[in-house]
Design a protein around this motif. Structure first.
Motif, PDB file in Angstrom:
ATOM      1  N   CYS A  23     -41.669   3.208   2.523  1.00 31.56           N
ATOM      2  CA  CYS A  23     -40.807   4.040   1.940  1.00 31.56           C
ATOM      3  C   CYS A  23     -40.834   5.551   1.808  1.00 31.56           C
ATOM      4  O   CYS A  23     -39.935   6.339   1.447  1.00 31.56           O
ATOM      5  CB  CYS A  23     -40.537   3.560   0.622  1.00 31.56           C
ATOM      6  SG  CYS A  23     -41.844   3.707  -0.519  1.00 31.56           S
ATOM      7  N   GLY A  24     -42.010   6.197   1.968  1.00 32.23           N
ATOM      8  CA  GLY A  24     -42.321   7.562   2.131  1.00 32.23           C
ATOM      9  C   GLY A  24     -42.170   8.079   0.817  1.00 32.23           C
ATOM     10  O   GLY A  24     -41.344   9.198   0.749  1.00 32.23           O
ATOM     11  N   LEU A  25     -42.552   7.747  -0.003  1.00 37.77           N
ATOM     12  CA  LEU A  25     -42.365   8.250  -1.556  1.00 37.77           C
ATOM     13  C   LEU A  25     -43.025   9.390  -1.849  1.00 37.77           C
ATOM     14  O   LEU A  25     -44.242   9.533  -1.180  1.00 37.77           O
ATOM     15  CB  LEU A  25     -42.674   7.114  -2.675  1.00 37.77           C
ATOM     16  CG  LEU A  25     -42.298   7.440  -4.050  1.00 37.77           C
ATOM     17  CD1 LEU A  25     -40.878   7.518  -4.146  1.00 37.77           C
ATOM     18  CD2 LEU A  25     -42.834   6.292  -4.998  1.00 37.77           C
ATOM     19  N   VAL A  26     -42.604  10.266  -2.364  1.00 39.82           N
ATOM     20  CA  VAL A  26     -43.186  11.760  -2.624  1.00 39.82           C
ATOM     21  C   VAL A  26     -43.276  11.947  -4.210  1.00 39.82           C
ATOM     22  O   VAL A  26     -42.337  11.582  -4.752  1.00 39.82           O
ATOM     23  CB  VAL A  26     -42.322  12.735  -2.096  1.00 39.82           C
ATOM     24  CG1 VAL A  26     -42.909  14.107  -2.353  1.00 39.82           C
ATOM     25  CG2 VAL A  26     -42.113  12.686  -0.548  1.00 39.82           C
ATOM     26  N   SER A  27     -44.496  12.264  -4.702  1.00 39.20           N
ATOM     27  CA  SER A  27     -44.682  12.389  -6.102  1.00 39.20           C
ATOM     28  C   SER A  27     -44.338  13.977  -6.465  1.00 39.20           C
ATOM     29  O   SER A  27     -44.539  14.974  -5.502  1.00 39.20           O
ATOM     30  CB  SER A  27     -46.049  12.270  -6.318  1.00 39.20           C
ATOM     31  OG  SER A  27     -46.432  12.985  -7.261  1.00 39.20           O
ATOM     32  N   SER A  28     -44.126  14.176  -7.387  1.00 39.12           N
ATOM     33  CA  SER A  28     -43.676  15.711  -7.997  1.00 39.12           C
ATOM     34  C   SER A  28     -44.744  16.327  -8.105  1.00 39.12           C
ATOM     35  O   SER A  28     -44.939  17.714  -7.751  1.00 39.12           O
ATOM     36  CB  SER A  28     -42.747  15.523  -9.262  1.00 39.12           C
ATOM     37  OG  SER A  28     -43.633  15.019 -10.240  1.00 39.12           O
ATOM     38  N   SER A  29     -45.744  15.835  -8.696  1.00 40.32           N
ATOM     39  CA  SER A  29     -47.065  16.696  -8.902  1.00 40.32           C
ATOM     40  C   SER A  29     -48.370  15.672  -8.907  1.00 40.32           C
ATOM     41  O   SER A  29     -49.484  15.991  -8.491  1.00 40.32           O
ATOM     42  CB  SER A  29     -47.223  17.553 -10.115  1.00 40.32           C
ATOM     43  OG  SER A  29     -46.958  16.737 -11.003  1.00 40.32           O
ATOM     44  N   GLY A  30     -48.035  14.483  -9.338  1.00 41.72           N
ATOM     45  CA  GLY A  30     -49.137  13.458  -9.239  1.00 41.72           C
ATOM     46  C   GLY A  30     -50.043  13.654 -10.583  1.00 41.72           C
ATOM     47  O   GLY A  30     -51.220  13.022 -10.483  1.00 41.72           O
ATOM     48  N   THR A  31     -49.830  14.380 -11.625  1.00 43.37           N
ATOM     49  CA  THR A  31     -50.777  14.775 -12.685  1.00 43.37           C
ATOM     50  C   THR A  31     -50.075  14.479 -14.020  1.00 43.37           C
ATOM     51  O   THR A  31     -48.633  14.617 -14.066  1.00 43.37           O
ATOM     52  CB  THR A  31     -51.141  16.122 -12.633  1.00 43.37           C
ATOM     53  OG1 THR A  31     -50.016  17.226 -12.568  1.00 43.37           O
ATOM     54  CG2 THR A  31     -51.704  16.513 -11.297  1.00 43.37           C
ATOM     55  N   PHE A  32     -50.999  14.168 -15.067  1.00 43.53           N
ATOM     56  CA  PHE A  32     -50.246  14.150 -16.167  1.00 43.53           C
ATOM     57  C   PHE A  32     -51.510  14.459 -17.194  1.00 43.53           C
ATOM     58  O   PHE A  32     -52.612  14.340 -16.701  1.00 43.53           O
ATOM     59  CB  PHE A  32     -49.666  12.802 -16.754  1.00 43.53           C
ATOM     60  CG  PHE A  32     -50.474  11.617 -16.356  1.00 43.53           C
ATOM     61  CD1 PHE A  32     -51.575  11.104 -17.301  1.00 43.53           C
ATOM     62  CD2 PHE A  32     -50.504  11.084 -15.197  1.00 43.53           C
ATOM     63  CE1 PHE A  32     -52.371  10.069 -16.828  1.00 43.53           C
ATOM     64  CE2 PHE A  32     -51.164   9.867 -14.758  1.00 43.53           C
ATOM     65  CZ  PHE A  32     -52.067   9.491 -15.422  1.00 43.53           C
ATOM     66  N   HIS A  33     -51.329  14.412 -18.610  1.00 41.60           N
ATOM     67  CA  HIS A  33     -52.411  15.007 -19.307  1.00 41.60           C
ATOM     68  C   HIS A  33     -53.224  13.615 -19.781  1.00 41.60           C
ATOM     69  O   HIS A  33     -52.357  12.620 -20.032  1.00 41.60           O
ATOM     70  CB  HIS A  33     -52.095  15.378 -20.580  1.00 41.60           C
ATOM     71  CG  HIS A  33     -51.531  17.034 -20.332  1.00 41.60           C
ATOM     72  ND1 HIS A  33     -52.388  18.133 -20.504  1.00 41.60           N
ATOM     73  CD2 HIS A  33     -50.176  17.478 -20.064  1.00 41.60           C
ATOM     74  CE1 HIS A  33     -51.637  19.210 -20.148  1.00 41.60           C
ATOM     75  NE2 HIS A  33     -50.313  18.903 -19.922  1.00 41.60           N
ATOM     76  N   GLU A  34     -54.515  13.663 -20.016  1.00 37.76           N
ATOM     77  CA  GLU A  34     -55.301  12.703 -20.254  1.00 37.76           C
ATOM     78  C   GLU A  34     -55.114  12.478 -21.880  1.00 37.76           C
ATOM     79  O   GLU A  34     -55.012  13.643 -22.658  1.00 37.76           O
ATOM     80  CB  GLU A  34     -56.810  12.907 -19.955  1.00 37.76           C
ATOM     81  CG  GLU A  34     -57.030  12.617 -18.434  1.00 37.76           C
ATOM     82  CD  GLU A  34     -58.420  12.793 -18.182  1.00 37.76           C
ATOM     83  OE1 GLU A  34     -59.300  12.904 -19.037  1.00 37.76           O
ATOM     84  OE2 GLU A  34     -58.911  12.927 -16.700  1.00 37.76           O
ATOM     85  N   ALA A  35     -55.155  11.422 -22.366  1.00 35.76           N
ATOM     86  CA  ALA A  35     -55.185  11.170 -23.832  1.00 35.76           C
ATOM     87  C   ALA A  35     -55.659   9.780 -24.272  1.00 35.76           C
ATOM     88  O   ALA A  35     -55.952   9.130 -23.275  1.00 35.76           O
ATOM     89  CB  ALA A  35     -53.652  11.396 -24.173  1.00 35.76           C
ATOM     90  N   HIS A  36     -55.517   9.410 -25.407  1.00 34.58           N
ATOM     91  CA  HIS A  36     -55.922   8.117 -25.949  1.00 34.58           C
ATOM     92  C   HIS A  36     -55.049   7.695 -27.320  1.00 34.58           C
ATOM     93  O   HIS A  36     -54.750   8.627 -27.839  1.00 34.58           O
ATOM     94  CB  HIS A  36     -57.322   8.081 -26.190  1.00 34.58           C
ATOM     95  CG  HIS A  36     -57.861   9.075 -27.255  1.00 34.58           C
ATOM     96  ND1 HIS A  36     -57.613   8.654 -28.765  1.00 34.58           N
ATOM     97  CD2 HIS A  36     -58.473  10.239 -27.058  1.00 34.58           C
ATOM     98  CE1 HIS A  36     -58.266   9.747 -29.471  1.00 34.58           C
ATOM     99  NE2 HIS A  36     -58.596  10.577 -28.438  1.00 34.58           N
ATOM    100  N   LEU A  37     -54.956   6.540 -27.510  1.00 36.52           N
ATOM    101  CA  LEU A  37     -54.051   6.134 -28.399  1.00 36.52           C
ATOM    102  C   LEU A  37     -54.774   6.565 -29.762  1.00 36.52           C
ATOM    103  O   LEU A  37     -56.234   6.429 -29.762  1.00 36.52           O
ATOM    104  CB  LEU A  37     -53.987   4.501 -28.734  1.00 36.52           C
ATOM    105  CG  LEU A  37     -53.164   3.995 -27.376  1.00 36.52           C
ATOM    106  CD1 LEU A  37     -53.151   2.458 -27.640  1.00 36.52           C
ATOM    107  CD2 LEU A  37     -51.814   4.681 -26.949  1.00 36.52           C
ATOM    108  N   PRO A  38     -54.098   6.781 -30.940  1.00 35.70           N
ATOM    109  CA  PRO A  38     -54.688   7.318 -32.167  1.00 35.70           C
ATOM    110  C   PRO A  38     -55.869   6.383 -32.594  1.00 35.70           C
ATOM    111  O   PRO A  38     -56.614   6.904 -33.417  1.00 35.70           O
ATOM    112  CB  PRO A  38     -53.543   7.361 -33.015  1.00 35.70           C
ATOM    113  CG  PRO A  38     -52.338   7.587 -32.016  1.00 35.70           C
ATOM    114  CD  PRO A  38     -52.708   6.876 -30.887  1.00 35.70           C
TER     115      PRO A  38
END
Length: 326
Positions: A23-38
Protein backbone atom coordinates in the motif's frame (compact mmCIF):
# COMPACT_ATOMS: atom_id res chain seq x y z
CA UNK A 1 -19.40 6.60 -5.12
CA UNK A 2 -20.10 10.17 -4.15
CA UNK A 3 -17.16 12.61 -4.04
CA UNK A 4 -14.86 12.08 -1.09
CA UNK A 5 -15.58 14.55 1.64
CA UNK A 6 -12.90 17.23 1.66
CA UNK A 7 -11.52 18.10 5.08
CA UNK A 8 -10.19 21.47 6.06
CA UNK A 9 -6.43 22.11 6.21
CA UNK A 10 -4.05 19.29 5.31
CA UNK A 11 -1.31 18.99 7.87
CA UNK A 12 2.01 20.15 6.43
CA UNK A 13 4.97 18.48 8.06
CA UNK A 14 8.14 16.66 7.23
CA UNK A 15 7.24 13.24 5.89
CA UNK A 16 9.14 10.16 6.89
CA UNK A 17 8.60 7.37 4.39
CA UNK A 18 7.39 4.11 5.86
CA UNK A 19 6.52 1.75 3.03
CA UNK A 20 4.12 -1.01 3.94
CA UNK A 21 3.50 -4.17 2.00
CA UNK A 22 1.10 -3.55 -0.84
CA UNK A 23 0.00 0.00 0.00
CA UNK A 24 2.93 2.43 0.19
CA UNK A 25 1.72 4.03 3.41
CA UNK A 26 3.56 7.17 4.49
CA UNK A 27 3.95 8.42 8.06
CA UNK A 28 3.64 12.09 9.02
CA UNK A 29 6.53 11.96 11.47
CA UNK A 30 6.45 8.57 13.16
CA UNK A 31 6.94 10.14 16.57
CA UNK A 32 4.93 10.73 19.72
CA UNK A 33 5.77 11.52 23.33
CA UNK A 34 6.62 8.79 25.80
CA UNK A 35 4.34 8.62 28.81
CA UNK A 36 2.81 6.15 31.27
CA UNK A 37 -0.57 5.70 32.88
CA UNK A 38 -0.98 7.63 36.15
CA UNK A 39 -1.43 4.43 38.17
CA UNK A 40 1.57 2.75 36.56
CA UNK A 41 -0.48 -0.09 35.04
CA UNK A 42 0.55 -1.62 31.72
CA UNK A 43 -2.53 -3.52 30.51
CA UNK A 44 -1.10 -3.72 26.97
CA UNK A 45 2.33 -4.98 27.95
CA UNK A 46 3.62 -7.16 25.11
CA UNK A 47 1.12 -5.87 22.53
CA UNK A 48 2.45 -4.66 19.17
CA UNK A 49 0.14 -2.19 17.48
CA UNK A 50 0.24 -0.07 14.34
CA UNK A 51 -1.70 3.22 14.54
CA UNK A 52 -2.39 5.07 11.30
CA UNK A 53 -4.39 8.12 10.28
CA UNK A 54 -5.29 10.20 7.27
CA UNK A 55 -3.28 13.34 6.63
CA UNK A 56 -5.71 16.10 7.63
CA UNK A 57 -5.16 17.78 10.97
CA UNK A 58 -7.94 16.16 12.97
CA UNK A 59 -7.03 12.69 11.73
CA UNK A 60 -3.39 13.14 12.71
CA UNK A 61 -4.34 14.51 16.13
CA UNK A 62 -6.59 11.55 16.86
CA UNK A 63 -3.83 9.20 15.73
CA UNK A 64 -1.24 10.88 17.96
CA UNK A 65 -3.58 10.85 20.96
CA UNK A 66 -4.25 7.14 20.41
CA UNK A 67 -0.60 6.21 19.83
CA UNK A 68 0.56 8.13 22.91
CA UNK A 69 -2.12 6.69 25.18
CA UNK A 70 -1.78 3.07 24.07
CA UNK A 71 2.01 3.25 24.36
CA UNK A 72 1.56 4.65 27.87
CA UNK A 73 -0.54 1.55 28.58
CA UNK A 74 2.45 -0.63 27.66
CA UNK A 75 2.00 -1.32 23.95
CA UNK A 76 4.83 -1.25 21.44
CA UNK A 77 3.25 1.24 19.04
CA UNK A 78 4.35 1.95 15.50
CA UNK A 79 3.18 5.42 14.51
CA UNK A 80 2.09 5.65 10.88
CA UNK A 81 -0.12 8.72 11.20
CA UNK A 82 -0.55 11.13 8.32
CA UNK A 83 -1.06 8.75 5.40
CA UNK A 84 -1.60 10.85 2.28
CA UNK A 85 -5.09 10.86 0.82
CA UNK A 86 -8.03 8.92 2.18
CA UNK A 87 -7.29 5.57 0.57
CA UNK A 88 -3.85 4.59 1.84
CA UNK A 89 -4.63 4.39 5.56
CA UNK A 90 -7.92 2.61 4.88
CA UNK A 91 -6.23 0.16 2.51
CA UNK A 92 -3.46 -0.49 5.01
CA UNK A 93 -6.04 -1.51 7.59
CA UNK A 94 -7.89 -3.70 5.10
CA UNK A 95 -4.58 -5.32 4.18
CA UNK A 96 -3.73 -6.00 7.83
CA UNK A 97 -0.76 -3.61 7.73
CA UNK A 98 -2.35 -1.17 10.21
CA UNK A 99 -4.42 -1.98 13.28
CA UNK A 100 -6.16 1.20 14.44
CA UNK A 101 -7.58 4.10 12.43
CA UNK A 102 -10.04 6.86 13.32
CA UNK A 103 -12.88 7.11 10.82
CA UNK A 104 -16.25 8.88 10.46
CA UNK A 105 -19.59 7.14 10.28
CA UNK A 106 -20.72 9.27 7.34
CA UNK A 107 -17.55 8.39 5.43
CA UNK A 108 -18.12 4.69 6.05
CA UNK A 109 -21.75 4.87 4.95
CA UNK A 110 -21.40 7.04 1.84
CA UNK A 111 -17.84 6.68 0.58
CA UNK A 112 -16.98 3.12 1.54
CA UNK A 113 -20.35 1.46 1.00
CA UNK A 114 -22.07 3.78 -1.51
CA UNK A 115 -25.22 4.10 0.57
CA UNK A 116 -27.60 6.94 -0.30
CA UNK A 117 -30.15 6.70 2.51
CA UNK A 118 -29.89 9.63 4.92
CA UNK A 119 -29.88 8.37 8.51
CA UNK A 120 -30.16 11.33 10.86
CA UNK A 121 -29.79 9.42 14.12
CA UNK A 122 -26.05 9.15 14.94
CA UNK A 123 -26.40 5.90 16.89
CA UNK A 124 -28.43 4.20 14.19
CA UNK A 125 -25.94 5.23 11.53
CA UNK A 126 -23.04 3.94 13.62
CA UNK A 127 -24.87 0.66 14.18
CA UNK A 128 -25.51 0.18 10.47
CA UNK A 129 -21.90 0.95 9.53
CA UNK A 130 -20.64 -1.25 12.37
CA UNK A 131 -22.64 -4.21 11.09
CA UNK A 132 -21.55 -3.84 7.47
CA UNK A 133 -17.88 -3.36 8.31
CA UNK A 134 -17.78 -6.31 10.70
CA UNK A 135 -19.49 -8.58 8.20
CA UNK A 136 -17.60 -7.53 5.07
CA UNK A 137 -14.17 -6.47 6.36
CA UNK A 138 -13.85 -7.92 9.88
CA UNK A 139 -13.29 -4.40 11.20
CA UNK A 140 -14.72 -3.34 14.54
CA UNK A 141 -16.10 0.20 14.65
CA UNK A 142 -15.99 0.95 18.38
CA UNK A 143 -18.70 3.14 19.93
CA UNK A 144 -18.25 6.68 18.59
CA UNK A 145 -16.80 9.62 20.45
CA UNK A 146 -18.91 12.64 21.40
CA UNK A 147 -18.00 14.75 18.39
CA UNK A 148 -19.57 15.05 14.97
CA UNK A 149 -17.38 16.54 12.22
CA UNK A 150 -20.16 17.19 9.75
CA UNK A 151 -21.24 20.00 7.45
CA UNK A 152 -23.00 22.99 8.95
CA UNK A 153 -23.74 26.64 8.33
CA UNK A 154 -22.44 29.37 10.59
CA UNK A 155 -22.77 33.11 11.03
CA UNK A 156 -20.62 35.71 12.70
CA UNK A 157 -21.64 36.43 16.28
CA UNK A 158 -22.80 39.98 15.42
CA UNK A 159 -24.87 38.74 12.48
CA UNK A 160 -26.41 35.91 14.50
CA UNK A 161 -27.50 38.46 17.11
CA UNK A 162 -28.65 41.04 14.56
CA UNK A 163 -30.72 38.52 12.61
CA UNK A 164 -31.92 36.66 15.72
CA UNK A 165 -30.99 33.33 14.14
CA UNK A 166 -29.99 30.04 15.73
CA UNK A 167 -31.24 27.44 13.23
CA UNK A 168 -31.55 26.82 9.51
CA UNK A 169 -35.34 26.89 9.79
CA UNK A 170 -35.04 30.45 11.09
CA UNK A 171 -32.87 31.29 8.07
CA UNK A 172 -35.68 29.96 5.87
CA UNK A 173 -38.08 32.36 7.59
CA UNK A 174 -35.97 35.45 6.85
CA UNK A 175 -36.46 38.04 4.16
CA UNK A 176 -34.95 36.94 0.84
CA UNK A 177 -32.19 39.62 0.83
CA UNK A 178 -30.86 38.29 4.16
CA UNK A 179 -30.50 34.73 2.84
CA UNK A 180 -26.96 35.12 1.53
CA UNK A 181 -24.54 32.16 1.50
CA UNK A 182 -20.87 31.41 0.93
CA UNK A 183 -20.05 27.85 -0.17
CA UNK A 184 -17.24 26.05 -1.95
CA UNK A 185 -17.66 24.41 -5.35
CA UNK A 186 -17.52 20.85 -4.00
CA UNK A 187 -20.32 21.41 -1.50
CA UNK A 188 -22.38 23.38 -4.04
CA UNK A 189 -22.37 20.49 -6.51
CA UNK A 190 -22.78 17.53 -4.12
CA UNK A 191 -25.91 15.43 -4.46
CA UNK A 192 -26.20 15.68 -0.65
CA UNK A 193 -24.96 19.27 -0.49
CA UNK A 194 -26.16 22.84 -0.83
CA UNK A 195 -29.01 22.70 -3.34
CA UNK A 196 -30.76 19.66 -1.77
CA UNK A 197 -30.31 21.29 1.64
CA UNK A 198 -32.13 24.42 0.47
CA UNK A 199 -34.91 22.23 -0.93
CA UNK A 200 -35.23 20.45 2.42
CA UNK A 201 -35.73 23.78 4.17
CA UNK A 202 -38.25 25.06 1.60
CA UNK A 203 -36.09 27.79 0.11
CA UNK A 204 -35.16 26.39 -3.32
CA UNK A 205 -32.10 27.61 -5.19
CA UNK A 206 -32.46 30.07 -8.07
CA UNK A 207 -35.98 30.94 -7.00
CA UNK A 208 -36.93 34.58 -6.36
CA UNK A 209 -38.87 33.52 -3.27
CA UNK A 210 -36.18 31.09 -2.10
CA UNK A 211 -32.48 31.72 -2.62
CA UNK A 212 -31.77 33.62 -5.86
CA UNK A 213 -28.49 32.63 -7.53
CA UNK A 214 -27.17 36.13 -6.84
CA UNK A 215 -27.44 35.41 -3.09
CA UNK A 216 -24.83 32.64 -3.33
CA UNK A 217 -21.08 33.23 -3.58
CA UNK A 218 -18.87 30.29 -4.47
CA UNK A 219 -15.29 30.49 -3.20
CA UNK A 220 -12.41 28.43 -1.87
CA UNK A 221 -13.34 26.51 1.27
CA UNK A 222 -10.71 28.27 3.38
CA UNK A 223 -11.98 31.73 2.39
CA UNK A 224 -15.54 30.86 3.42
CA UNK A 225 -14.60 31.11 7.11
CA UNK A 226 -13.12 34.61 6.90
CA UNK A 227 -15.93 35.84 4.64
CA UNK A 228 -18.50 34.54 7.12
CA UNK A 229 -16.68 36.19 10.03
CA UNK A 230 -16.70 39.51 8.15
CA UNK A 231 -20.35 39.11 7.21
CA UNK A 232 -19.58 39.92 3.59
CA UNK A 233 -20.45 38.91 0.96
CA UNK A 234 -22.61 36.51 2.94
CA UNK A 235 -24.44 36.19 6.21
CA UNK A 236 -24.03 32.39 6.31
CA UNK A 237 -21.09 30.20 5.36
CA UNK A 238 -20.56 26.44 5.09
CA UNK A 239 -18.21 25.11 7.78
CA UNK A 240 -17.10 21.84 9.33
CA UNK A 241 -18.33 21.64 12.89
CA UNK A 242 -14.98 20.76 14.51
CA UNK A 243 -12.80 23.13 12.48
CA UNK A 244 -10.56 25.26 14.69
CA UNK A 245 -11.57 28.40 12.83
CA UNK A 246 -15.13 28.13 14.17
CA UNK A 247 -13.86 28.92 17.66
CA UNK A 248 -11.00 31.19 16.56
CA UNK A 249 -13.32 33.42 14.51
CA UNK A 250 -16.12 33.25 17.08
CA UNK A 251 -18.62 31.85 14.59
CA UNK A 252 -22.08 30.66 15.63
CA UNK A 253 -22.97 27.24 14.19
CA UNK A 254 -26.64 27.04 13.24
CA UNK A 255 -28.77 24.10 14.28
CA UNK A 256 -29.65 21.72 11.45
CA UNK A 257 -33.06 21.29 13.02
CA UNK A 258 -34.51 19.28 10.11
CA UNK A 259 -31.57 16.86 10.30
CA UNK A 260 -30.50 17.18 6.67
CA UNK A 261 -26.77 16.58 7.15
CA UNK A 262 -25.54 13.05 7.69
CA UNK A 263 -23.73 12.51 11.02
CA UNK A 264 -19.95 12.15 10.80
CA UNK A 265 -19.29 10.80 14.28
CA UNK A 266 -15.62 10.18 15.00
CA UNK A 267 -15.04 6.48 15.61
CA UNK A 268 -11.94 4.41 16.30
CA UNK A 269 -11.80 1.38 13.99
CA UNK A 270 -9.80 -1.66 15.08
CA UNK A 271 -9.13 -4.88 13.21
CA UNK A 272 -11.28 -7.53 14.89
CA UNK A 273 -8.37 -9.99 15.11
CA UNK A 274 -6.36 -7.41 17.06
CA UNK A 275 -9.29 -6.68 19.35
CA UNK A 276 -9.67 -10.39 20.04
CA UNK A 277 -6.02 -10.58 21.10
CA UNK A 278 -6.17 -7.40 23.15
CA UNK A 279 -9.72 -6.84 24.46
CA UNK A 280 -8.34 -4.16 26.78
CA UNK A 281 -8.38 -1.85 23.76
CA UNK A 282 -12.15 -1.41 24.09
CA UNK A 283 -11.89 0.22 27.50
CA UNK A 284 -8.72 2.17 26.74
CA UNK A 285 -9.98 3.68 23.50
CA UNK A 286 -13.38 4.22 25.12
CA UNK A 287 -11.65 6.34 27.75
CA UNK A 288 -10.30 8.58 25.01
CA UNK A 289 -13.60 8.71 23.11
CA UNK A 290 -15.73 9.86 26.02
CA UNK A 291 -13.54 12.96 26.45
CA UNK A 292 -13.80 14.15 22.84
CA UNK A 293 -16.41 16.80 21.97
CA UNK A 294 -16.99 19.26 19.13
CA UNK A 295 -15.67 22.12 21.24
CA UNK A 296 -12.55 20.21 22.26
CA UNK A 297 -11.75 19.20 18.68
CA UNK A 298 -12.17 22.83 17.58
CA UNK A 299 -9.63 23.82 20.23
CA UNK A 300 -7.12 21.09 19.40
CA UNK A 301 -7.45 21.58 15.63
CA UNK A 302 -6.94 25.31 16.12
CA UNK A 303 -3.74 24.78 18.07
CA UNK A 304 -2.31 23.01 15.02
CA UNK A 305 -3.88 24.88 12.10
CA UNK A 306 -3.91 28.39 13.57
CA UNK A 307 -1.19 28.42 16.25
CA UNK A 308 1.21 26.15 14.36
CA UNK A 309 1.82 23.65 17.17
CA UNK A 310 3.01 20.11 16.47
CA UNK A 311 0.19 17.51 16.67
CA UNK A 312 2.33 15.22 18.83
CA UNK A 313 2.80 18.04 21.35
CA UNK A 314 -0.89 18.96 21.32
CA UNK A 315 -1.90 15.32 21.84
CA UNK A 316 0.52 14.83 24.74
CA UNK A 317 -0.41 18.12 26.44
CA UNK A 318 -4.10 17.29 26.25
CA UNK A 319 -3.63 13.78 27.65
CA UNK A 320 -1.61 15.24 30.55
CA UNK A 321 -4.17 17.96 31.17
CA UNK A 322 -6.92 15.33 31.41
CA UNK A 323 -4.68 13.25 33.71
CA UNK A 324 -4.90 10.32 31.31
CA UNK A 325 -1.09 10.05 31.20
CA UNK A 326 1.71 11.13 33.47
Amino acid sequence: MKPTRVHRVTLISALVVALLAGCGLVSSSGTFHEAHLPDGRQPLDGAKLVVTSKSFTEGVLLGKITATYLAAAGADVKDLTGAPGSASSRQAQLNGDADILWEYTGTGWVNYHNETETIADPHELWQRVHEIEKRENNLEWLPPANFNDTYAFAASTPNAKRLHVKSLSEVAGMAVPDRTFCVDDEFFSRSDGFIPMLQKYGIPYNDPNGVPSGNVTRMDAGVVYTATAKGAPCNFGMVYTTDGRVKNLNLVVLDDDKKFFLPYSGTAVVRAAVLDRHPELRELIGTISKHLTDQLMQELNGRVDIDGEDPADVAYDWLKKEKLVA
